[in-house]
Design a protein around this motif. Sequence first.
Motif, mmCIF file in Angstrom:
data_model
loop_
_atom_site.group_PDB
_atom_site.id
_atom_site.type_symbol
_atom_site.label_atom_id
_atom_site.label_comp_id
_atom_site.label_asym_id
_atom_site.label_seq_id
_atom_site.Cartn_x
_atom_site.Cartn_y
_atom_site.Cartn_z
ATOM 1 N N ALA A 99 0.836 -1.208 0.000
ATOM 2 C CA ALA A 99 0.000 0.000 0.000
ATOM 3 C C ALA A 99 0.869 1.255 0.000
ATOM 4 O O ALA A 99 0.517 2.267 -0.611
ATOM 5 C CB ALA A 99 -0.919 -0.002 1.217
ATOM 6 N N SER A 113 -8.451 -0.027 -3.751
ATOM 7 C CA SER A 113 -9.123 -0.439 -2.519
ATOM 8 C C SER A 113 -8.290 -1.488 -1.799
ATOM 9 O O SER A 113 -7.596 -2.284 -2.428
ATOM 10 C CB SER A 113 -10.506 -1.049 -2.810
ATOM 11 O OG SER A 113 -11.451 -0.057 -3.111
ATOM 12 N N TYR A 129 -5.369 5.179 2.359
ATOM 13 C CA TYR A 129 -6.442 4.213 2.139
ATOM 14 C C TYR A 129 -7.168 3.865 3.428
ATOM 15 O O TYR A 129 -6.535 3.670 4.472
ATOM 16 C CB TYR A 129 -5.885 2.906 1.548
ATOM 17 C CG TYR A 129 -5.190 3.079 0.220
ATOM 18 C CD1 TYR A 129 -5.911 3.160 -0.965
ATOM 19 C CD2 TYR A 129 -3.793 3.148 0.154
ATOM 20 C CE1 TYR A 129 -5.260 3.321 -2.178
ATOM 21 C CE2 TYR A 129 -3.134 3.306 -1.053
ATOM 22 C CZ TYR A 129 -3.878 3.383 -2.222
ATOM 23 O OH TYR A 129 -3.237 3.536 -3.419
#
Lengths: 205, 205
Positions: A99, A113, A129
């Motif tokens: 991420a 996502s 996120y």
Amino acid sequence: MNAEKIPDIIIGRLPVYLRALQRMADSGLKTTSSQELGEHVGISAAQIRKDISQFGEFGKQGTGYSIQFLLDKLRGILKVDRIWDVVLIGAGDMGHALANYQGFTNRGFRIVSIFDNDKEKVGTMIGEYKIEDADQMVEKIKTMGVKMAMLTVPAPAAQNVADKLIQAGVRAILNYAPISLNVPNNVKVQYIDPATHLQRMTYYL
Amino acid sequence: MNAEKIPDIIIGRLPVYLRALQRMADSGLKTTSSQELGEHVGISAAQIRKDISQFGEFGKQGTGYSIQFLLDKLRGILKVDRIWDVVLIGAGDMGHALANYQGFTNRGFRIVSIFDNDKEKVGTMIGEYKIEDADQMVEKIKTMGVKMAMLTVPAPAAQNVADKLIQAGVRAILNYAPISLNVPNNVKVQYIDPATHLQRMTYYL
DNA sequence: TAGATTGTTAATCGATTAACAATC
DNA sequence: TAGATTGTTAATCGATTAACAATC
């Protein structure tokens, strides 16, 4: 582009060429040769010429290849001349690392996502996120039309999650779980398992 | 074991067989066949038999392979019937994920040291490890006699660090930096680059 | 025994390399 | 022009598959 079927082993080398060419471009170079590129990536010049020539005549005798031109061609062939949405399943240590990884955007990918089935984690943030509930994974992926996923869940959960991803329309999975996935023919899987990779080298030590 | 040279492509499949067999053993199975193993890993039964037979006659006609026996043999062949010390260079997000990864120990590996060149990080902890100064890397690796390294430094630093690792005696590098490394023939490198792996799949989407 | 499955051979298939005419 | 380098062909090399005798 040639209409014949291109062997997967050639497709697999193109991203390596692309990466090396991007580095050359970044350092200001304008042209290269199959010889020079081969030295950079550890592949014979003949093979590089053969691989590239599958898709067209991108070079010039005597001078080699325009780096920018070849970059554009390879990006087009690999379809990374656009940005692909990718979902990330599993918000553990590896999920966090991915991420936060900055190397996706300029190579054709964007994480859209992150899902996890741990209710404690759902709603918390990883960078920009917000971790979403795995229960809503299939529906959200369908809605968004996402075709690619990175899987960083524990091995025992991986096959089940993969099945759901495929049901949701995902067609390419980068699997970090240390297990071989069973998938239909129209789904591609790439495997990343550090222990397996290390085990490929110990034989030679 | 056969004295002939075994192709690298076969060596590369053995860790995959090993991983699948370990899962079978964990679930209580005692024997398997090339057919069954092949379905698990997505490789033809003929190829599995051919691969395994390079190293001896490990199966029995009519009944197949003893899972435990084959596990022991494969571990011996791959030399993961012991624990290899591994150093980790680079204490970023990926370094953290690897440091915390629990899957190494029972597959033949143990991280013994983590190095970083950021003086702010040196001395801080990742789990049970204290981050060490990269300035002392070569000396410490030599002293410890470590032969394997995982490299999670930024791409521009990777070649330089790799050169130092090799100078220190490292002979196998798992490279997470998105760059092809230039190494001598007696040094093995495995590449893990998520963007490259994703780019191998987009062609088919 | 009958059925199952190995190990191995031969055939097929595919990938790599060497070499060079074409040409920039 | 002379030198360099491509794209491509043919030769070589290597990997996979099919088939089956051997045998558990």
